[in-house]
Scaffold this motif. Sequence first.
Motif, PDB file in Angstrom:
ATOM      1  N   ARG A 139       0.838  -1.193   0.000  1.00  0.00           N
ATOM      2  CA  ARG A 139       0.000   0.000   0.000  1.00  0.00           C
ATOM      3  C   ARG A 139       0.876   1.246   0.000  1.00  0.00           C
ATOM      4  NH1 ARG A 139      -5.237  -1.132   0.486  1.00  0.00           N
ATOM      5  NH2 ARG A 139      -5.797  -3.226   1.257  1.00  0.00           N
ATOM      6  N   VAL A 140       0.427   2.243  -0.728  1.00  0.00           N
ATOM      7  CA  VAL A 140       1.153   3.509  -0.806  1.00  0.00           C
ATOM      8  C   VAL A 140       0.154   4.646  -0.633  1.00  0.00           C
ATOM      9  CG1 VAL A 140       2.965   2.588  -2.316  1.00  0.00           C
ATOM     10  CG2 VAL A 140       0.924   3.606  -3.328  1.00  0.00           C
ATOM     11  N   PRO A 141       0.589   5.785  -0.112  1.00  0.00           N
ATOM     12  CA  PRO A 141      -0.338   6.909   0.042  1.00  0.00           C
ATOM     13  C   PRO A 141      -0.937   7.335  -1.290  1.00  0.00           C
ATOM     14  CG  PRO A 141       1.667   7.277   1.307  1.00  0.00           C
ATOM     15  CD  PRO A 141       1.914   6.068   0.455  1.00  0.00           C
ATOM     16  N   THR A 142      -2.187   7.723  -1.260  1.00  0.00           N
ATOM     17  CA  THR A 142      -2.859   8.217  -2.464  1.00  0.00           C
ATOM     18  C   THR A 142      -2.065   9.372  -3.071  1.00  0.00           C
ATOM     19  OG1 THR A 142      -5.003   7.585  -1.551  1.00  0.00           O
ATOM     20  CG2 THR A 142      -5.012   9.179  -3.367  1.00  0.00           C
ATOM     21  N   GLY A 143      -1.871   9.316  -4.380  1.00  0.00           N
ATOM     22  CA  GLY A 143      -1.123  10.356  -5.075  1.00  0.00           C
ATOM     23  C   GLY A 143       0.348  10.044  -5.259  1.00  0.00           C
ATOM     24  N   THR A 144       0.786   8.876  -4.790  1.00  0.00           N
ATOM     25  CA  THR A 144       2.189   8.489  -4.966  1.00  0.00           C
ATOM     26  C   THR A 144       2.462   8.190  -6.431  1.00  0.00           C
ATOM     27  OG1 THR A 144       2.299   7.515  -2.752  1.00  0.00           O
ATOM     28  CG2 THR A 144       3.967   6.806  -4.340  1.00  0.00           C
ATOM     29  N   PRO A 145       3.491   8.791  -7.050  1.00  0.00           N
ATOM     30  CA  PRO A 145       3.848   8.432  -8.421  1.00  0.00           C
ATOM     31  C   PRO A 145       4.218   6.947  -8.507  1.00  0.00           C
ATOM     32  CG  PRO A 145       4.907  10.491  -7.795  1.00  0.00           C
ATOM     33  CD  PRO A 145       4.304   9.923  -6.549  1.00  0.00           C
ATOM     34  N   VAL A 146       3.907   6.337  -9.612  1.00  0.00           N
ATOM     35  CA  VAL A 146       4.204   4.917  -9.800  1.00  0.00           C
ATOM     36  C   VAL A 146       5.690   4.645  -9.605  1.00  0.00           C
ATOM     37  CG1 VAL A 146       4.237   3.038 -11.495  1.00  0.00           C
ATOM     38  CG2 VAL A 146       2.224   4.516 -11.307  1.00  0.00           C
ATOM     39  N   LEU A 147       6.546   5.536 -10.113  1.00  0.00           N
ATOM     40  CA  LEU A 147       7.989   5.342  -9.968  1.00  0.00           C
ATOM     41  C   LEU A 147       8.391   5.324  -8.501  1.00  0.00           C
ATOM     42  CD1 LEU A 147      10.793   5.074 -11.215  1.00  0.00           C
ATOM     43  CD2 LEU A 147      10.885   7.577 -11.374  1.00  0.00           C
ATOM     44  N   ASP A 148       7.833   6.213  -7.703  1.00  0.00           N
ATOM     45  CA  ASP A 148       8.149   6.238  -6.268  1.00  0.00           C
ATOM     46  C   ASP A 148       7.627   4.978  -5.580  1.00  0.00           C
ATOM     47  OD1 ASP A 148       9.300   8.637  -6.693  1.00  0.00           O
ATOM     48  OD2 ASP A 148       7.812   9.842  -5.614  1.00  0.00           O
ATOM     49  N   ARG A 156       2.056   4.238 -19.735  1.00  0.00           N
ATOM     50  CA  ARG A 156       2.145   5.486 -18.984  1.00  0.00           C
ATOM     51  C   ARG A 156       3.587   5.680 -18.536  1.00  0.00           C
ATOM     52  NH1 ARG A 156      -2.581   7.451 -16.654  1.00  0.00           N
ATOM     53  NH2 ARG A 156      -1.281   9.289 -16.293  1.00  0.00           N
ATOM     54  N   LEU A 157       3.939   6.930 -18.240  1.00  0.00           N
ATOM     55  CA  LEU A 157       5.244   7.212 -17.654  1.00  0.00           C
ATOM     56  C   LEU A 157       5.118   7.068 -16.143  1.00  0.00           C
ATOM     57  CD1 LEU A 157       6.563  10.277 -19.697  1.00  0.00           C
ATOM     58  CD2 LEU A 157       7.023   7.840 -20.030  1.00  0.00           C
ATOM     59  N   GLY A 158       5.926   6.181 -15.565  1.00  0.00           N
ATOM     60  CA  GLY A 158       5.834   5.911 -14.135  1.00  0.00           C
ATOM     61  C   GLY A 158       6.111   7.114 -13.271  1.00  0.00           C
ATOM     62  N   CYS A 159       6.894   8.055 -13.775  1.00  0.00           N
ATOM     63  CA  CYS A 159       7.204   9.245 -12.973  1.00  0.00           C
ATOM     64  C   CYS A 159       6.075  10.257 -12.992  1.00  0.00           C
ATOM     65  CB  CYS A 159       8.499   9.889 -13.468  1.00  0.00           C
ATOM     66  SG  CYS A 159       8.425  10.467 -15.180  1.00  0.00           S
ATOM     67  N   GLN A 160       5.121  10.099 -13.916  1.00  0.00           N
ATOM     68  CA  GLN A 160       4.037  11.066 -14.049  1.00  0.00           C
ATOM     69  C   GLN A 160       2.704  10.533 -13.533  1.00  0.00           C
ATOM     70  OE1 GLN A 160       4.738  14.249 -15.203  1.00  0.00           O
ATOM     71  NE2 GLN A 160       6.837  13.429 -15.064  1.00  0.00           N
ATOM     72  N   ALA A 161       2.425   9.268 -13.785  1.00  0.00           N
ATOM     73  CA  ALA A 161       1.151   8.686 -13.362  1.00  0.00           C
ATOM     74  C   ALA A 161       1.146   8.475 -11.852  1.00  0.00           C
ATOM     75  CB  ALA A 161       0.918   7.359 -14.078  1.00  0.00           C
ATOM     76  N   GLN A 162       0.125   8.965 -11.186  1.00  0.00           N
ATOM     77  CA  GLN A 162      -0.005   8.837  -9.741  1.00  0.00           C
ATOM     78  C   GLN A 162      -1.074   7.796  -9.396  1.00  0.00           C
ATOM     79  OE1 GLN A 162      -0.901  12.744  -8.282  1.00  0.00           O
ATOM     80  NE2 GLN A 162       1.139  13.571  -8.763  1.00  0.00           N
ATOM     81  N   LEU A 192       8.762  -0.254  -2.959  1.00  0.00           N
ATOM     82  CA  LEU A 192       8.482  -1.681  -2.845  1.00  0.00           C
ATOM     83  C   LEU A 192       9.600  -2.543  -3.408  1.00  0.00           C
ATOM     84  CD1 LEU A 192       4.716  -1.627  -3.860  1.00  0.00           C
ATOM     85  CD2 LEU A 192       5.662  -1.817  -1.553  1.00  0.00           C
ATOM     86  N   GLY A 193      10.678  -1.920  -3.862  1.00  0.00           N
ATOM     87  CA  GLY A 193      11.805  -2.685  -4.385  1.00  0.00           C
ATOM     88  C   GLY A 193      11.546  -3.285  -5.749  1.00  0.00           C
ATOM     89  N   VAL A 194      10.725  -2.604  -6.549  1.00  0.00           N
ATOM     90  CA  VAL A 194      10.395  -3.086  -7.887  1.00  0.00           C
ATOM     91  C   VAL A 194      11.433  -2.568  -8.877  1.00  0.00           C
ATOM     92  CG1 VAL A 194       8.686  -2.992  -9.743  1.00  0.00           C
ATOM     93  CG2 VAL A 194       7.946  -3.255  -7.368  1.00  0.00           C
ATOM     94  N   ASP A 195      11.807  -3.426  -9.805  1.00  0.00           N
ATOM     95  CA  ASP A 195      12.866  -3.137 -10.775  1.00  0.00           C
ATOM     96  C   ASP A 195      12.318  -2.263 -11.903  1.00  0.00           C
ATOM     97  OD1 ASP A 195      15.465  -3.399 -11.652  1.00  0.00           O
ATOM     98  OD2 ASP A 195      15.047  -5.169 -12.847  1.00  0.00           O
ATOM     99  N   LEU A 196      12.224  -0.942 -11.687  1.00  0.00           N
ATOM    100  CA  LEU A 196      11.731  -0.003 -12.695  1.00  0.00           C
ATOM    101  C   LEU A 196      12.809   1.022 -12.982  1.00  0.00           C
ATOM    102  CD1 LEU A 196       9.475   1.063 -14.501  1.00  0.00           C
ATOM    103  CD2 LEU A 196       8.542   2.300 -12.527  1.00  0.00           C
ATOM    104  N   ASP A 197      13.209   1.102 -14.241  1.00  0.00           N
ATOM    105  CA  ASP A 197      14.334   1.952 -14.647  1.00  0.00           C
ATOM    106  C   ASP A 197      13.941   3.424 -14.663  1.00  0.00           C
ATOM    107  OD1 ASP A 197      16.854   2.605 -15.485  1.00  0.00           O
ATOM    108  OD2 ASP A 197      16.716   1.631 -17.448  1.00  0.00           O
ATOM    109  N   SER A 198      14.926   4.286 -14.479  1.00  0.00           N
ATOM    110  CA  SER A 198      14.777   5.726 -14.671  1.00  0.00           C
ATOM    111  C   SER A 198      16.158   6.340 -14.765  1.00  0.00           C
ATOM    112  CB  SER A 198      14.006   6.375 -13.513  1.00  0.00           C
ATOM    113  OG  SER A 198      13.947   7.784 -13.704  1.00  0.00           O
ATOM    114  N   VAL A 199      16.367   7.128 -15.800  1.00  0.00           N
ATOM    115  CA  VAL A 199      17.653   7.786 -15.995  1.00  0.00           C
ATOM    116  C   VAL A 199      17.576   9.267 -15.648  1.00  0.00           C
ATOM    117  CG1 VAL A 199      19.402   8.395 -17.713  1.00  0.00           C
ATOM    118  CG2 VAL A 199      18.382   6.122 -17.745  1.00  0.00           C
TER     119      VAL A 199
END
Length: 692
Positions: A26-35, A99-105, A40-47
């Motif tokens: 569970r994550v607080p409402t409004g948390t970006p997918v990337l965050d 979607r872009l994980g850094c933008q989608a909440q 949660l230790g998920v393998d999601l890339d970001s440069v």
Amino acid sequence: MTQDKAPAASAKDPLVVFTPSGKRGRVPTGTPVLDAARRLGVDLDSVCGGRGICSKCQVAPAFGQFAKHGITSNPDALSAWNATEQRYADKRGLPEGRRLGCQAQILSDVVIDVPPESQLHRQVIRKSASARAVEMDPAIRLHFIEVTPADMHAPSGDAERTAEALEAQWRISGARPALPVLRTLSQALQDGSGKITVALHHTHVDQPPQIVAAWPGLLDGDAYGLAVDLGSTTIAAHLVSLRSGEVVASAGRMNPQIRFGEDLMSRVSYAMMNPGGAAQMTAAVREALAALAGELTTEAGIPPDRLLDMTIVGNPVMHHLLLGLDPTPLGQAPFALATSSALDLGARDLGLATLPEGARVYLLPLIAGHVGADAAAVALAEDPGASDDLVLIVDVGTNAEILLGNRSRVLACSSPTGPAFEGAQISAGQRAAPGAIEAVRIDPATKEPRFRVIGCPLWSNEDGFAEATAGRGVTGICGSGIIEAVAEMRMAGLVDARGLIGSAAQTGSARMIPEGRTHGYLLHDASASVGPRILVTQADIRAIQLAKAALYAGARLLMDEMGVDEVDRVVLAGAFGAHISPLHALVLGMIPDVPPERVSSAGNAAGTGARIALCSLAARRRIEAQVHQITKVETAVEPRFQEHFVAASALPHAEAPFAHLRQVAPLPEPQFNAGDSGGRRRRGRGQASETI
């Protein structure tokens, strides 16, 4: 947002499940997918650090009802498409549904798939091709011919004169071009001045072959085929020369259907509960197969028009979804198949648009409603019906296929082991990827662990391990790692036969960490450097017990049907067989008791069977006949399955003595009490308690 400053989530906050890793929280409402992924230790890339520039953090939200996850994921679960995403889509393009994980909440419960190209550490698909001698007799064969030129005084078509050349020069009668070839045949004849190479597709000896490709002149090189093991968790493919049988390239990827459900019944449920859900899963797996084909031909430097044949094996649900058939009848008795026969189709019939128009696809026959073409492929590769001794063949994945037989009789069943063996449903579990713990040893005296991670040959207690793993760290534990960890805990006296973990006082180890009324074993702790804290928890033990009990119960049912209490040898197939030692499998009671030296690995036997069928028409005919000789045992309706399952939940077993195992690995016999953190243990009925 950094991980250590993230606000704590509450039970009312959205639940997010990431696939294919299976990690959830569970994550607080409004948390970006990337965050959320980082938390949660998920393998999601970001440069670019979440600025919407690099697009490395692309994700694919999945919508619908996911009974397995207990989630209804609605289209409004993520924030609306924003200007940054639109700007990136306009400039570089975003695949549909991404979607872009850094933008989608995250606004409400949601299932989010991380596609392979967005994973920082590429998944390791451990289904390599093993060497196997096969007498080459492929369905696709190349022939060079010289076609007589057109003659206005003796008019005939290009197709007819090509057929005449094949009969005159190769004694092949009745060959006719497929429609896609007919469109290009005249140009090939013109470019080659009447000299062409044709690819013929043969089926049965009493049927004329079909011309499926033509090239001007003498073709330089071979035709190729693709052997595919379509697993519910992973897809493995081998690119094979149809002249020599040589595997020229291999690749694999996670089955994208994982985002719809980790196990087969979850996917059947998704199809039942979501209109159009089956079509979504069909499109996802076909897209993955087309991408794998393109990836392999590019890697091998082979022109795409040379890939002309494909064999595919998989369980019945995977088979039906690939074909676009309704899988829901497979979810309940009588588990009716739409078809059980082998199928010979055009690649374009399956929507594989990246393959040549004339390319063919052969699907091996199914054995029963829960025993699929993958089990048939294992039977083709291992041939239990030719064995003098009684052999048990176990191909373990999310769904286990089990064969038992010898020259007198062959039996088959499947058993729903679930995804725990793949590292899913485990507290620190992950798919096999660099940084994942894959092997574990625990000193029975000190109770101290050492482990090895994928991508590093050193054990954790060896000099240089920290430096060698500094780049990616220790990220979690995969299927082989958790299996060995539980078995080692049992041999070290940290877990009793019932699967209960002892306390620090009971075991004498400070690594036993209280978790409510239970305990966990601290395998690795990098929390001081904001890394993961990897525990083997009581829930992890239970997940492994459930999976291994289902596996053993299936094998035991076949033994009951055969009228035996022992088998002569065991063959472990699949990624499990290649990466788990026989000793650990026996300690857990995953397989019936045999001397450890009588347990061997067959590697990816299903993939091997697919390659044999790719290279040999005779093998196709042989397995088509053999499946009718195999006796099917349906575990889902067999009354004794539950009885065997309960007894097999113990480590290694509640009733079977496992005498062969105990000769090489005497097992401690502690008895721990759930919730007891003191220094006492019960010895059993009628025995006094003892202080330790």
